[in-house]
Design a protein around this motif. Sequence first.
Motif, PDB file in Angstrom:
ATOM      1  N   ARG A 180       0.885  -1.171   0.000  1.00 12.29           N
ATOM      2  CA  ARG A 180       0.000   0.000   0.000  1.00 12.29           C
ATOM      3  C   ARG A 180       0.920   1.218   0.000  1.00 12.29           C
ATOM      4  N   MET A 181       1.002   1.855  -1.152  1.00 11.76           N
ATOM      5  CA  MET A 181       2.010   2.885  -1.375  1.00 11.76           C
ATOM      6  C   MET A 181       1.378   4.217  -1.745  1.00 11.76           C
ATOM      7  N   ALA A 182       1.917   5.301  -1.210  1.00 11.06           N
ATOM      8  CA  ALA A 182       1.472   6.652  -1.585  1.00 11.06           C
ATOM      9  C   ALA A 182       2.229   7.089  -2.840  1.00 11.06           C
ATOM     10  N   ILE A 183       2.207   6.192  -3.833  1.00  9.28           N
ATOM     11  CA  ILE A 183       2.838   6.416  -5.130  1.00  9.28           C
ATOM     12  C   ILE A 183       1.790   6.044  -6.169  1.00  9.28           C
ATOM     13  N   ASN A 184       1.465   6.945  -7.046  1.00 12.42           N
ATOM     14  CA  ASN A 184       0.363   6.725  -7.986  1.00 12.42           C
ATOM     15  C   ASN A 184       0.631   5.564  -8.937  1.00 12.42           C
ATOM     16  N   SER A 185      -0.300   4.606  -8.960  1.00 13.73           N
ATOM     17  CA  SER A 185      -0.247   3.539  -9.967  1.00 13.73           C
ATOM     18  C   SER A 185      -0.962   4.002 -11.242  1.00 13.73           C
TER      19      SER A 185
END
Length: 523
Positions: A180-185
């Motif tokens: 769960r990443m605060a990096i846009n997929s």
Amino acid sequence: MTAPFDLTNDSVVVIIGTGSGGGVLANELAQKGVSVVALEAGARYLPDDYINDEWDSFGQLAWTDARTTSGDWRVARDFPGLPTWIVKAVGGTSIHWAGASLRFQEHEFKAHTTYGDVQGANLLDWPIDLAEMAPWYEKAETKLGVTRTGDRAGLPGNNNYKVFEAGAKALGYNEVHTGRMAINSAEYDGRMACQQTGFCFQGCKWGAKWSSAYTDIPRGEATGNLEVRSKCHAIKIEHDDSGKVTGVVYADENGDQHLQKARIVCVAGNSIESPRLLLNSASAMFPDGLANSSGQVGRNYMRHTTGSVYAVFDKPVKMWRGTTMAGIIQDEAGHDPSRGFSGGYELETLSLGLPFMAAFLDPGGWGREFATALDSYENMAGMWIVGEDMPQETNRITLNHAVTDAHGLPAPDVHFDDHPNDIAMRNHAYTQGMAIYDAVGATRSFPTPPYPSTHNLGTNRMSEKARDGVVNRHGQSHDIVNLFVSDGSQFTTSAAENPTLTIVALAIRQADHIAREMSAGNI
């Protein structure tokens, strides 16, 4: 009234620090119409300014002010002047973070109740729980655009992840994915999708990773209610005869000192600088520092039980390609005392470039084994251990009067001893990490000691009772009604999860509380 604000304006909220806590709080308050002055010790950099080179980036962003270390931890021996890798810039360490955004588990808010009395640990239950935090976590996940939440897809897995996943599945682990990443997929909130460039720790050149530097801060400024003063180092928090705080003395980039008056002061300078500022603000009324009637300011410093495992394979992995930390195994994150320790740990993919690999793989060691490992760099895979470490009263930030910074202030000394629980957890994680790589044919796997940490927690902890901590359930000082702590130093315990999501959720919740209390005339 719109920014800039006058030094004599005592209606403003002064926030010290602009990272995941302070930057979010500043924007949230500004959106509610509250006047905010944010003081940031560092300069302002935006994605175009970030340098995709480890050493040069470190020179640009790192907080390298004077610090000393003590205690039995490896970091004090290997990196005595740099116990932590935090950022001195607008946006704080949200520029440097990997983006992992995990909610705490229910039991981690109640560590003392769950684990019982752990000898040598100063365990305490949080005065809040997961049920209360759930809606705030959801707001934080929406703000950050966290993948695998709110219908947002996960990131793709790079080679480092594929090796990690294959080994995990071979061992029977089930909770394995790209995190769960605060990096846009995918494009989100005006920010483009991750371009898989790597160098996530050096600042995201694309703005795909959330940072308060280019999201919350400019949005707050756009309201006209937020003024950010960069290269302004907070020196001391002032108070009146009633004990309420009245303003902040700070030094500008020329070293000239100013006093910004304030209605409320919020400290968000990370778990070393925040207690240091409270201690440096001692006065006749508060001889032990502000908010310190409990004697807990600076105590219970936590940095997570960390370490890494790297492995060499007979074929190239090129672990540096793609998102740095898009890979997690969560099967060991629960509390299972049969393993010989309390609490749990996450395993997360990690890659370092050659310069940092040379510095961290075996600090001080340049023998044949070390050199051949670097020769195999292209064939290496890597993972990082993130586990709950035990709060100890003796692990603490104190003022070192023998060493001063550029402003003549005593430097912080960071004292840390590993708790036996931390050592048992780390050793278990090393064993499991090496087994993961061995299961997919590693020719060599080796554990590496902890690095200077970015997860710095505790030191101004939340507590139900004033005698046990520094702030209440809203991050409000037990002693001083208009003084707040707004960063990871308010954490009561560390949990096993990367802390930023919780820092952001607490900041959104705190802004709500502050605005409500201001409207009611209570502060």
